[in-house]
Scaffold this motif. Sequence first.
Motif, PDB file in Angstrom:
ATOM      1  N   UNK A  85      36.053  28.135  49.390  1.00 46.50           N
ATOM      2  CA  UNK A  85      37.246  27.405  49.829  1.00 46.50           C
ATOM      3  C   UNK A  85      38.004  28.152  50.929  1.00 46.50           C
ATOM      4  N   UNK A  86      37.487  29.333  51.313  1.00 45.17           N
ATOM      5  CA  UNK A  86      38.118  30.106  52.378  1.00 45.17           C
ATOM      6  C   UNK A  86      39.399  30.789  51.973  1.00 45.17           C
ATOM      7  N   UNK A  87      39.526  31.134  50.690  1.00 47.20           N
ATOM      8  CA  UNK A  87      40.761  31.723  50.185  1.00 47.20           C
ATOM      9  C   UNK A  87      40.628  33.233  49.939  1.00 47.20           C
ATOM     10  N   UNK A  88      41.669  34.012  50.213  1.00 50.93           N
ATOM     11  CA  UNK A  88      41.708  35.419  49.816  1.00 50.93           C
ATOM     12  C   UNK A  88      41.626  35.542  48.302  1.00 50.93           C
ATOM     13  N   UNK A  89      40.971  36.606  47.808  1.00 57.99           N
ATOM     14  CA  UNK A  89      40.713  36.744  46.378  1.00 57.99           C
ATOM     15  C   UNK A  89      41.111  38.124  45.883  1.00 57.99           C
ATOM     16  N   UNK A  90      41.888  38.144  44.817  1.00 60.04           N
ATOM     17  CA  UNK A  90      42.170  39.360  44.054  1.00 60.04           C
ATOM     18  C   UNK A  90      41.569  39.159  42.673  1.00 60.04           C
ATOM     19  N   UNK A  91      40.616  40.015  42.290  1.00 60.19           N
ATOM     20  CA  UNK A  91      39.857  39.825  41.056  1.00 60.19           C
ATOM     21  C   UNK A  91      40.106  40.979  40.091  1.00 60.19           C
ATOM     22  N   UNK A  92      40.115  40.663  38.814  1.00 55.21           N
ATOM     23  CA  UNK A  92      40.287  41.695  37.786  1.00 55.21           C
ATOM     24  C   UNK A  92      39.063  42.595  37.696  1.00 55.21           C
ATOM     25  N   UNK A  93      39.274  43.757  37.131  1.00 51.35           N
ATOM     26  CA  UNK A  93      38.178  44.659  36.793  1.00 51.35           C
ATOM     27  C   UNK A  93      37.738  44.376  35.346  1.00 51.35           C
ATOM     28  N   UNK A  94      36.544  44.833  34.920  1.00 57.48           N
ATOM     29  CA  UNK A  94      35.471  45.305  35.781  1.00 57.48           C
ATOM     30  C   UNK A  94      34.996  44.185  36.692  1.00 57.48           C
ATOM     31  N   UNK A  95      34.329  44.535  37.785  1.00 58.63           N
ATOM     32  CA  UNK A  95      33.934  43.525  38.750  1.00 58.63           C
ATOM     33  C   UNK A  95      33.048  42.455  38.115  1.00 58.63           C
ATOM     34  N   UNK A  96      32.220  42.835  37.153  1.00 58.18           N
ATOM     35  CA  UNK A  96      31.309  41.895  36.492  1.00 58.18           C
ATOM     36  C   UNK A  96      30.812  42.532  35.203  1.00 58.18           C
ATOM     37  N   UNK A  97      29.957  41.809  34.479  1.00 63.67           N
ATOM     38  CA  UNK A  97      29.414  42.350  33.238  1.00 63.67           C
ATOM     39  C   UNK A  97      28.423  43.478  33.492  1.00 63.67           C
ATOM     40  N   UNK A  98      27.797  43.506  34.671  1.00 61.73           N
ATOM     41  CA  UNK A  98      26.906  44.609  35.037  1.00 61.73           C
ATOM     42  C   UNK A  98      26.831  44.683  36.558  1.00 61.73           C
ATOM     43  N   UNK A  99      26.220  45.766  37.056  1.00 61.59           N
ATOM     44  CA  UNK A  99      26.223  46.019  38.498  1.00 61.59           C
ATOM     45  C   UNK A  99      25.321  45.073  39.272  1.00 61.59           C
ATOM     46  N   UNK A 100      24.318  44.493  38.629  1.00 61.71           N
ATOM     47  CA  UNK A 100      23.473  43.538  39.353  1.00 61.71           C
ATOM     48  C   UNK A 100      24.270  42.289  39.712  1.00 61.71           C
ATOM     49  N   UNK A 101      25.077  41.799  38.779  1.00 61.21           N
ATOM     50  CA  UNK A 101      25.959  40.674  39.098  1.00 61.21           C
ATOM     51  C   UNK A 101      27.064  41.145  40.035  1.00 61.21           C
ATOM     52  N   UNK A 102      27.508  42.377  39.843  1.00 61.78           N
ATOM     53  CA  UNK A 102      28.505  42.936  40.743  1.00 61.78           C
ATOM     54  C   UNK A 102      28.024  42.932  42.185  1.00 61.78           C
ATOM     55  N   UNK A 103      26.741  43.209  42.399  1.00 62.46           N
ATOM     56  CA  UNK A 103      26.186  43.195  43.749  1.00 62.46           C
ATOM     57  C   UNK A 103      26.265  41.804  44.362  1.00 62.46           C
ATOM     58  N   UNK A 104      26.105  40.772  43.554  1.00 66.71           N
ATOM     59  CA  UNK A 104      26.238  39.403  44.044  1.00 66.71           C
ATOM     60  C   UNK A 104      27.677  39.133  44.479  1.00 66.71           C
ATOM     61  N   UNK A 105      28.629  39.696  43.745  1.00 68.14           N
ATOM     62  CA  UNK A 105      30.037  39.551  44.108  1.00 68.14           C
ATOM     63  C   UNK A 105      30.349  40.319  45.391  1.00 68.14           C
TER      64      UNK A 105
END
Length: 322
Positions: A85-105
């Motif tokens: 949607x072209x919006x700035x994002x502030x996301x909570x930690x941890x970035x994801x459940x694991x680093x492989x999904x984190x890499x997608x983020x």
Amino acid sequence: MYNVAVVGCGVIGHRLADAFEAHVGTTLHAACDLLESKVESFAAEYDCAAYTDHETMVAEDAVDIVYVGVPPNAHREVVEAAVDAGKPVLCEKPIAEDASVGAELVALADRSDQPTAINLPFRYTPGVRELIDRIDAGDIGEPRRIELTFRFPQWPREWQDVEWLAGREQGGPLREVGTHYLFGVQEAFGGVDWVDTAVEYTAPGRYEASITGYFAADGVPGTIDLLTDCGADEQNSMTVVGTEGSLTLLDWYRLAESSEGTEQQVAVDEPGETTLQLVEEFVAELDGDGGDLVSFAEANRVQHVVDAVFASDGERVLVDTE
């Protein structure tokens, strides 16, 4: 004035909402939660619009910032919707459940032309910044040991009334609390090189009962000692012992210095101040003034360490930060 849309109306969602409302440059515009009763109560408290579908909310033209305060395994879906949607994002930690999904983020953040950041408040906590400054200045001499200690008499804690925090997939105290302190180690020493830990769980599929072991950061040896469901007061601490003294961050916001047999408190902070500073930095970035934000890539470096702790099983594991 930037309009903020909050996704996730739990305890942390309220904390960030308070900060956005307190900042002169932001206001709560909308909120979303899967539970209609929860988001309606939240919206009434902050006088904002209520949604149960995050895609519809983040697509609204009036939304300027999306804050993602949902459980870790839902981060990717919500962040992707906000980025699309072209919006700035502030996301909570941890970035994801694991680093492989984190890499997608991380990849999602890289393709966005808007500011993105992870809420890791030790970037702004005065006690942490003072600890790093004193280490860099040589106030405790040469660092010889990093000690991370965690005690939780009850997990999840009484105020954490969400079941996912008790699950092994995305919850547990190492992800929820340890992430902050591992980020503090990363800030002070540039990252963790390897871990060698033993992890015991309370039950199949459930959170950690115990973590004990070792790590190294920039060649400095470290220890980690975590215990849940125990007869002790809650404790979260990071101690750096040097050749001429030591510094200890206690209970998130208090920094104590020990040297020559004496101890004194040298820094203290209140949670609201640090969260408000995060909002200030995010607004500065939006205004083009170069806010100091924790990137998705920095957050995923910490997630690699968390993953390595769980994978170690009593053997040394090199931390993959790619």
